[in-house]
Design a protein around this motif. Structure first.
Motif, PDB file in Angstrom:
ATOM      1  N   VAL A 282       7.737  -2.087  21.374  1.00 33.73           N
ATOM      2  CA  VAL A 282       6.889  -1.710  20.243  1.00 33.73           C
ATOM      3  C   VAL A 282       7.707  -0.744  19.372  1.00 33.73           C
ATOM      4  CG1 VAL A 282       4.736  -0.575  19.591  1.00 33.73           C
ATOM      5  CG2 VAL A 282       4.812  -2.087  21.596  1.00 33.73           C
ATOM      6  N   PRO A 283       7.840  -1.058  18.082  1.00 29.76           N
ATOM      7  CA  PRO A 283       8.843  -0.372  17.258  1.00 29.76           C
ATOM      8  C   PRO A 283       8.441   1.022  16.766  1.00 29.76           C
ATOM      9  CG  PRO A 283       7.716  -1.997  15.946  1.00 29.76           C
ATOM     10  CD  PRO A 283       7.143  -2.112  17.332  1.00 29.76           C
ATOM     11  N   THR A 284       8.110   1.905  17.700  1.00 25.17           N
ATOM     12  CA  THR A 284       7.847   3.281  17.275  1.00 25.17           C
ATOM     13  C   THR A 284       9.183   3.988  17.167  1.00 25.17           C
ATOM     14  OG1 THR A 284       7.698   4.013  19.556  1.00 25.17           O
ATOM     15  CG2 THR A 284       5.628   3.340  18.515  1.00 25.17           C
ATOM     16  N   ASP A 285       9.189   5.063  16.389  1.00 27.08           N
ATOM     17  CA  ASP A 285      10.388   5.866  16.223  1.00 27.08           C
ATOM     18  C   ASP A 285      10.855   6.360  17.594  1.00 27.08           C
ATOM     19  OD1 ASP A 285      12.079   6.896  14.208  1.00 27.08           O
ATOM     20  OD2 ASP A 285      11.281   8.891  14.635  1.00 27.08           O
ATOM     21  N   GLN A 286       9.885   6.773  18.399  1.00 25.65           N
ATOM     22  CA  GLN A 286      10.212   7.311  19.718  1.00 25.65           C
ATOM     23  C   GLN A 286      10.854   6.244  20.616  1.00 25.65           C
ATOM     24  OE1 GLN A 286       6.957   8.921  21.998  1.00 25.65           O
ATOM     25  NE2 GLN A 286       8.354   9.568  23.611  1.00 25.65           N
ATOM     26  N   ASN A 287      10.265   5.051  20.653  1.00 23.74           N
ATOM     27  CA  ASN A 287      10.831   3.988  21.503  1.00 23.74           C
ATOM     28  C   ASN A 287      12.255   3.644  21.087  1.00 23.74           C
ATOM     29  OD1 ASN A 287       8.576   3.721  23.034  1.00 23.74           O
ATOM     30  ND2 ASN A 287       7.848   1.823  22.102  1.00 23.74           N
ATOM     31  N   ARG A 288      12.474   3.573  19.786  1.00 23.65           N
ATOM     32  CA  ARG A 288      13.786   3.139  19.307  1.00 23.65           C
ATOM     33  C   ARG A 288      14.847   4.216  19.570  1.00 23.65           C
ATOM     34  NH1 ARG A 288      12.985  -1.270  14.449  1.00 23.65           N
ATOM     35  NH2 ARG A 288      12.346  -2.857  15.951  1.00 23.65           N
TER      36      ARG A 288
END
Ligand SMILES: C[S@@+](CC[C@H](N)C(=O)[O-])C[C@H]1O[C@@H](n2cnc3c(N)ncnc32)[C@H](O)[C@@H]1O
Length: 197
Positions: free
Chosen positions: A114-120
């Motif tokens: 899921v492309p959240t800032d945190q995940n990336r």
């Protein structure tokens, strides 16, 4: 973690695996073809059916680690490659893995989060932590629009987005439109080589 494992396992069990091309992809194959040192350690996280690992193995690379959070593709890989050491099939969450490799291969793994800032950001930090000094992260990243739909994989991105997350930790050797994508992904992929700073 259990939810994630259940989600991906269900997709494999239902054959809902649109990402699976059934063979090693041309860009990664061609990258592998020009590697000369067969003793390097290679991690393939989120490897799925891992046709690229099979290709490496048959070419004589021995230090290959195939990782997935779901046991289904790992078991299939083991059945297809009975000589491949079981200790190099890692049923693990990438984000909890510890180790250091010369090379990590990426294909349709980044785009599955899921492309959240945190995940990336976490992906980029984890990748760099799993590489030896000067180690390389190599592979293909989708060059498709990133929509606001948080359910629909593959999640997109573009050169600017990938560099935003990776350039704090990596020197970009190349990140360009992929000239040798498989036909269904033509013009929709970037090929990248990133070296740990
Ligand atoms: C879109 S599929 C891509 C599979 C493979 N790379 C390919 O190109 O066919 C994403 C894969 O990542 C695995 N995966 C997802 N999250 C993971 C995690 N945190 N750790 C390890 N594997 C994970 C899934 O089980 C799935 O096999």
């Amino acid at each position: 973690m259990n939810n994630l494992r259940a989600y991906w396992t269900k997709r494999y069990e239902e054959n809902n695996t649109g990402w699976d091309i059934g063979h090693p992809s041309t860009p990664i194959k061609e990258y592998i073809n020009q590697l000369t040192d067969k003793s390097i350690s290679i991690l393939i996280p989120g490897a799925g059916n891992a046709y690229e690992a099979e290709y490496l193995w048959k070419k004589g690379f021995k230090n290959i680690y195939v990782m997935d959070i779901s046991e289904v593709p790992l078991e299939k890989f083991g059945e297809r490659n009975p000589d491949f050491p079981k200790t190099q099939l890692l049923l693990e969450d990438f984000f909890e893995h510890k180790g250091q490799y010369d090379l990590i291969l990426e294909q349709t793994f980044f785009c599955s989060f899921v492309p959240t800032d945190q995940n990336r950001n976490t992906y980029a930090k984890k990748m760099v932590s799993l590489l030896k000094p000067k180690g390389k992260l190599v592979g293909v990243w989708f060059n498709i629009p990133l929509t606001g739909d948080m359910e629909k994989r593959p999640f997109g991105g573009n050169r600017e987005i990938y560099l935003k997350y990776l350039s704090p930790f990596f020197k970009t050797i190349t990140l360009e439109s992929c000239y040798n994508s498989i036909p269904p992904r033509k013009e929709n992929e970037l090929f990248g080589i990133f070296q740990k700073i």
